[in-house]
Design a protein around this motif. Structure first.
Motif, PDB file in Angstrom:
ATOM      1  N   PRO A 223     -18.139 -21.803  10.648  1.00 50.30           N
ATOM      2  CA  PRO A 223     -19.698 -21.249  11.161  1.00 50.30           C
ATOM      3  C   PRO A 223     -20.755 -21.540   9.948  1.00 50.30           C
ATOM      4  CG  PRO A 223     -18.017 -19.579   9.891  1.00 50.30           C
ATOM      5  CD  PRO A 223     -17.369 -20.919  10.054  1.00 50.30           C
ATOM      6  N   ASN A 224     -20.487 -22.058   8.905  1.00 52.78           N
ATOM      7  CA  ASN A 224     -21.586 -22.419   8.343  1.00 52.78           C
ATOM      8  C   ASN A 224     -22.114 -24.049   8.398  1.00 52.78           C
ATOM      9  OD1 ASN A 224     -21.940 -19.882   6.599  1.00 52.78           O
ATOM     10  ND2 ASN A 224     -19.893 -20.338   6.124  1.00 52.78           N
ATOM     11  N   THR A 225     -21.576 -24.494   9.343  1.00 53.52           N
ATOM     12  CA  THR A 225     -22.275 -25.898   9.644  1.00 53.52           C
ATOM     13  C   THR A 225     -23.681 -26.028   9.612  1.00 53.52           C
ATOM     14  OG1 THR A 225     -20.214 -26.597  10.740  1.00 53.52           O
ATOM     15  CG2 THR A 225     -22.158 -27.757  11.354  1.00 53.52           C
ATOM     16  N   HIS A 226     -24.303 -26.826   9.066  1.00 51.05           N
ATOM     17  CA  HIS A 226     -25.761 -27.040   9.027  1.00 51.05           C
ATOM     18  C   HIS A 226     -26.100 -28.252  10.035  1.00 51.05           C
ATOM     19  CE1 HIS A 226     -29.536 -26.874   6.342  1.00 51.05           C
ATOM     20  NE2 HIS A 226     -29.784 -26.881   7.845  1.00 51.05           N
ATOM     21  N   PRO A 643     -18.139 -14.687  12.652  1.00 51.74           N
ATOM     22  CA  PRO A 643     -17.675 -14.272  11.491  1.00 51.74           C
ATOM     23  C   PRO A 643     -17.547 -15.117  10.205  1.00 51.74           C
ATOM     24  CG  PRO A 643     -16.297 -13.481  13.524  1.00 51.74           C
ATOM     25  CD  PRO A 643     -17.256 -14.421  13.747  1.00 51.74           C
ATOM     26  N   GLY A 644     -17.612 -14.852   9.176  1.00 49.43           N
ATOM     27  CA  GLY A 644     -17.782 -15.808   8.123  1.00 49.43           C
ATOM     28  C   GLY A 644     -18.998 -16.660   7.976  1.00 49.43           C
ATOM     29  N   GLN A 749     -17.991 -36.609  -3.858  1.00 47.24           N
ATOM     30  CA  GLN A 749     -18.197 -35.495  -4.764  1.00 47.24           C
ATOM     31  C   GLN A 749     -17.900 -34.195  -4.076  1.00 47.24           C
ATOM     32  OE1 GLN A 749     -22.538 -36.295  -5.212  1.00 47.24           O
ATOM     33  NE2 GLN A 749     -22.055 -38.345  -6.012  1.00 47.24           N
ATOM     34  N   GLN A 750     -18.371 -33.125  -4.941  1.00 44.86           N
ATOM     35  CA  GLN A 750     -18.162 -31.823  -4.235  1.00 44.86           C
ATOM     36  C   GLN A 750     -19.138 -31.568  -3.361  1.00 44.86           C
ATOM     37  OE1 GLN A 750     -18.189 -28.676  -7.379  1.00 44.86           O
ATOM     38  NE2 GLN A 750     -17.871 -27.118  -5.980  1.00 44.86           N
ATOM     39  N   ARG A 751     -18.586 -30.686  -2.144  1.00 50.17           N
ATOM     40  CA  ARG A 751     -19.585 -30.470  -1.108  1.00 50.17           C
ATOM     41  C   ARG A 751     -20.853 -29.796  -1.648  1.00 50.17           C
ATOM     42  NH1 ARG A 751     -19.974 -29.652   4.366  1.00 50.17           N
ATOM     43  NH2 ARG A 751     -20.860 -27.822   4.959  1.00 50.17           N
ATOM     44  N   PHE A 752     -22.183 -29.866  -1.001  1.00 51.98           N
ATOM     45  CA  PHE A 752     -23.281 -29.029  -1.147  1.00 51.98           C
ATOM     46  C   PHE A 752     -23.152 -27.588  -1.138  1.00 51.98           C
ATOM     47  CE2 PHE A 752     -27.241 -27.532  -0.242  1.00 51.98           C
ATOM     48  CZ  PHE A 752     -28.111 -27.879  -1.395  1.00 51.98           C
ATOM     49  N   ASP A 753     -23.220 -27.043  -1.853  1.00 52.96           N
ATOM     50  CA  ASP A 753     -23.033 -25.331  -1.779  1.00 52.96           C
ATOM     51  C   ASP A 753     -24.376 -24.854  -1.247  1.00 52.96           C
ATOM     52  OD1 ASP A 753     -22.213 -22.891  -1.667  1.00 52.96           O
ATOM     53  OD2 ASP A 753     -22.204 -22.454  -3.994  1.00 52.96           O
ATOM     54  N   ARG A 754     -24.370 -24.358  -0.059  1.00 51.71           N
ATOM     55  CA  ARG A 754     -25.661 -23.497   0.410  1.00 51.71           C
ATOM     56  C   ARG A 754     -25.911 -22.256   0.128  1.00 51.71           C
ATOM     57  NH1 ARG A 754     -23.382 -26.022   4.652  1.00 51.71           N
ATOM     58  NH2 ARG A 754     -23.894 -28.315   5.116  1.00 51.71           N
ATOM     59  N   GLY A 755     -24.785 -21.479  -0.416  1.00 53.10           N
ATOM     60  CA  GLY A 755     -25.049 -20.255  -0.310  1.00 53.10           C
ATOM     61  C   GLY A 755     -24.437 -19.537  -1.615  1.00 53.10           C
ATOM     62  N   VAL A 756     -24.274 -18.361  -1.839  1.00 47.73           N
ATOM     63  CA  VAL A 756     -23.985 -17.640  -2.835  1.00 47.73           C
ATOM     64  C   VAL A 756     -22.288 -17.707  -2.866  1.00 47.73           C
ATOM     65  CG1 VAL A 756     -23.785 -15.883  -4.584  1.00 47.73           C
ATOM     66  CG2 VAL A 756     -25.653 -16.368  -3.341  1.00 47.73           C
ATOM     67  N   GLY A 757     -21.739 -18.346  -4.112  1.00 47.06           N
ATOM     68  CA  GLY A 757     -20.166 -18.237  -4.062  1.00 47.06           C
ATOM     69  C   GLY A 757     -19.674 -19.753  -3.663  1.00 47.06           C
ATOM     70  N   ALA A 758     -18.418 -19.914  -3.903  1.00 48.23           N
ATOM     71  CA  ALA A 758     -17.709 -20.959  -3.610  1.00 48.23           C
ATOM     72  C   ALA A 758     -17.552 -21.195  -2.000  1.00 48.23           C
ATOM     73  CB  ALA A 758     -16.429 -21.226  -4.299  1.00 48.23           C
TER      74      ALA A 758
END
Length: 821
Positions: A223-226, A643-644, A749-758
């Motif tokens: 659900p958080n696909t950009h 959801p999510g 590399q680690q995936r770009f974190d767009r929000g708060v939390g992992a």
């Protein structure tokens, strides 16, 4: 086609939705053009997952550009399309999916609009040619000077329609392009590519939205696909909002009005054909070396952030004391629905609603006043409550008289000004349904619509490509049809000759310009058309029969993609039944695979359809037919945020900022990254500028010029990226290929974190993190051709109707698209 003036109105009313793209330009070393490494982090401080290309918005400007010389033949057009896609890809840099959608056969409602546009273009073209010849004869009779009339083959843009030979060849060229990039470009390493060409029915943007809608309904969807969608049509904004995805961005080329165009007679700038006087051409440059150059620059791209637009709409549509619970998602759906009354590709807009007259603001105000009485929202998951819509439209009807009166006063005032100026200066519910009238009703006519039947006929099928050409083409474009079919458009004894009038009226309908008027064309009777075509269907050749068939989407992956071995195994076993796509191998994408008869397979030569480009002899790409998940016709796709899903951080200034900020000054967010360091220059940088910029009052070329923007190609004021030295080395001992390698690709590399939390480690994220093998493209040496492609050694000759030779491109030194040694 979109909604005229909508984007201009939107960007002025909600200015923070626009962000200028930061574009990294290709470098040149020893005469060899080094393309941008798209595997590196995005310089826009945002990482996109999926990029969707509405290809018709790319094909048209590449085949018949308005601000630069047109390609000489079809091969140059294809190379121009490849280069445009490369440029978009280097800006967006998608990490999961690239979806390329070309307009296929349109629903009947859109076909009427296409028919009107093509007939009008044909009529205007003939009238312009007659006017041009008349002015030429007048100027020559007066002794004026005009260059000799150039006889050249005119490119008919009507060939950019499903079913033509041009669109069939374009699909072959795009297959070659995808295979080349998956083999050689590190930015495409783990990318899934889906090509939906013109044989797949439906408009490009609707095929894209249908894909997103169906994937959202799957349990493995992230659900958080950009998402990032490329297209210039304003209705893409409404379609993007209707997905209810929290991270949705649109990229489009920035519109620059009033671009100069040369006169069609003397090829000079500053006047039109009707004002040409046949004066001698002025000398351009000391030795006239600038004579043939157009005063144009490469267009820039902008991002339109729909998450910020959602913030604006949430503030504007929030209402107090509602008799029902306020739901921002339902309110946005209602706003999108009301915008369609102002205009879209399937219906004429209401006569009283014009965007230039603030019609959307008027609708929103009426909506907020009436919604308390409706008892609920106008729409729910794509279904419309006609009783509530009737209440809104009747409220609009109450102010229609005042709107028309003001419009009449404005028109009279406009005519007075013109007179004085002359004195001074001398997703598709049904494939079959369409609106069977030329004019839209008044808002006051909506009384009683709640009692009208609103169910569409189910089980309808789209036209076949050649059938659509017969429905939308004028007789002047009949050369794209088989001979016996085109005869039906011009033979006086044809049973459907009345569908193809040579002349027709255009009703201005209160507008000022002819292009705003209504073309009074007869509607095509589907039954009569099919009956006439039954007699000529036996005349089709096998090649024309193939072009007249409906196709589907094709999925491509490279050798490093997790799906590569899975698809190869399907071809090795020869499976004839559709197979479910394993979502854990493809970023959660679901659907069904079936074997492709014209598949691209590893270790097989991919022949180039463009004579100036060489075959791919060491191919590792595999393709397969892909079909979206299927649902029942009455299935309801919920118009809610999943959801999510995490809402992006707010961008607009909080309404309670003054109370909660403790005196802190508000700092607006100018880009995607709210923590990005502002651009600055230290003392050493100013000393460096002092050596190249003259010091003095008004003596240098930069003395009165403002600092260039961030995206200035000279890059004098380049913003500092994270971890970058302030003053880069001007002279480096590194070889170009060493400096090109840079950091490891983003996939390692680690995936770009767009929000708060992992972010939770979904199955496809875990799998991609385990793939740490270095991406190595083909190790053979080849000559770089136009756009970074290897030129072919033999010349197969041109296609019918186009010159045999292509543009004479100079060959650079031996190198691959990327220099790896």
């Amino acid at each position: 086609m979109g909604v005229p003036a909508f984007f201009r109105w939107l960007s002025r009313k909600y200015p923070s939705i626009i962000v200028n793209c930061v574009e990294e330009k290709p470098k040149e070393c020893n005469g060899v053009k080094i393309p941008v490494d798209a595997s590196k982090p995005n310089p826009n401080d945002v990482e996109f997952d999926n990029l969707y290309l509405d290809m018709n918005g790319i094909i048209h400007p590449c085949t018949h550009p308005e601000d630069k010389p047109a390609p000489k033949n079809e091969d140059e057009m294809m190379v121009a399309i490849f280069e445009y896609i490369d440029r978009l890809f280097s800006i967006v840099r998608p990490r999961r999916l690239l979806y390329m959608a070309i307009d296929g056969v349109a629903p009947r409602a859109k076909m009427n609009q296409q028919r009107s546009r093509r007939f009008r273009a044909s009529k205007e073209g003939m009238e312009a040619a007659v006017e041009k010849q008349r002015v030429r004869e007048e100027i020559l009779a007066k002794g004026g000077f005009l260059p000799p009339e150039e006889i050249k083959e005119r490119f008919d843009s009507n060939c950019i329609t499903p079913g033509t030979e041009f669109m069939d060849n374009l699909a072959k060229c795009l297959r070659y392009y995808i295979a080349d990039r998956l083999n050689n470009d590190p930015g495409w390493k783990n990318l899934t590519v889906i090509l939906s060409d013109a044989s797949a029915p439906g408009e490009g943007e609707h095929k894209i939205m249908d894909y997103i809608r169906r994937q959202r309904a799957q349990p493995n969807h992230d659900p958080n696909t950009h998402h990032c969608l490329c297209g210039a049509d304003a209705d893409l904004i409404m379609l993007g909002l209707a997905t209810h995805e929290p991270n949705f961005t649109i990229i489009r080329e920035e519109f620059k009005p009033n671009k100069p165009k040369p006169c069609g007679l003397c090829n000079q700038f500053g006047h039109e054909v009707k004002d040409c006087e046949g004066l001698p051409r002025e000398k351009k440059g000391k030795h006239d070396e600038l004579a043939d150059s157009l005063p144009c620059a490469e267009g820039e791209f902008i991002f339109l952030r729909l998450n910020v637009l959602r913030e604006y709409l949430e503030r504007e549509l929030t209402m107090a004391s509602l008799p029902f619970t306020f739901d921002v998602e339902r309110s946005i759906d209602d706003w999108v629905f009301m915008c369609f009354f102002v205009g879209n590709d399937f219906l004429p807009h209401l006569p009283s609603l014009e965007i230039r007259e603030n019609a959307i603001d008027r609708l929103v105000n009426i909506y907020k006043n009436v919604v308390h009485k409706t008892g609920g929202y106008l729409t729910e998951s794509g279904y419309v409550n006609l009783q509530r819509v009737q209440m809104i439209m009747l409220a609009v009807g109450e102010v229609e008289d005042s709107i028309f009166k003001k419009r009449k006063d404005d028109e009279d005032s406009f005519r007075r000004r013109q007179k004085e100026k002359r004195k001074r200066m001398k997703g598709c519910a049904s494939w079959k349904w369409y609106y069977p009238f030329h004019y839209a009703p008044f808002a006051s006519d909506f009384e009683g619509i709640a009692d009208m039947p609103s169910d569409f006929e189910k089980g309808t099928k789209p036209f076949k490509p050649l059938e659509q050409l017969m429905g939308v083409f004028p007789a002047a474009s009949g050369n794209f049809l088989p001979p016996s079919w085109r005869k039906l458009m011009s033979d006086p004894d044809s049973s459907i000759i009345d569908f193809y009038p040579e002349d027709f009226a255009i009703d201005l309908n209160g507008k000022k310009y002819a292009w705003q008027g209504v073309a009074l064309l007869p509607f095509v009777d589907e039954r009569r058309l099919r009956a006439a075509l039954e007699e000529v269907y036996p005349d089709l050749t096998p090649e024309e029969t193939r072009r007249n068939s409906l196709g589907g989407d094709v999925l491509f992956v490279g050798k490093h993609h997790p799906l590569h071995d899975f698809i190869l195994e399907l071809y090795q076993t020869g499976s004839t039944e559709p197979v479910e796509v394993p979502p854990e191998l493809c970023h959660g994408i679901q659907g069904k695979f079936s074997l492709d008869e014209e598949a691209i397979l590893p270790d097989q030569i991919v022949c180039s359809p463009v004579p100036m480009l060489r075959d791919l002899t060491q191919n590792t790409v595999v393709s397969i037919n892909f079909k979206d998940p299927q649902f029942a016709e009455d299935y309801i796709f919920k118009a809610v945020m999943l959801p999510g899903a995490r809402k992006p951080a707010a961008v607009l200034k909080p309404s309670d900022w003054e109370k909660s900020s403790n005196g802190r000054q508000w700092k607006p967010q100018l880009g995607f990254n709210r923590d990005r360091r502002p651009v600055h220059l230290d003392q050493a940088a100013f000393r460096t500028l002092g050596h190249v910029m003259p010091r003095g009052s008004g003596t240098g070329i930069y003395s009165n010029a403002a600092p260039p923007p961030v995206t200035y190609q000279g890059n004098l004021y380049r913003p500092l990226l994270r971890g970058q030295a302030q003053i880069p080395k001007l002279m480096s001992n590194m070889r170009p290929q060493d400096s090109w390698r840079g950091p490891p690709p983003l996939f390692q590399q680690q995936r770009f974190d767009r929000g708060v939390g992992a972010e939770p480690l979904l199955p496809w994220n875990r799998m991609l993190q385990t793939q740490n093998a270095a991406f190595q493209p083909n190790q053979y040496q080849m000559l770089a051709g136009p756009g970074g492609y290897p030129p072919r050694r033999d010349d197969r000759g041109g296609r019918q109707g186009y010159p045999r030779e292509g543009r004479k491109y100079p060959l650079p030194p031996p190198s691959g698209r990327y220099n790896w040694n």
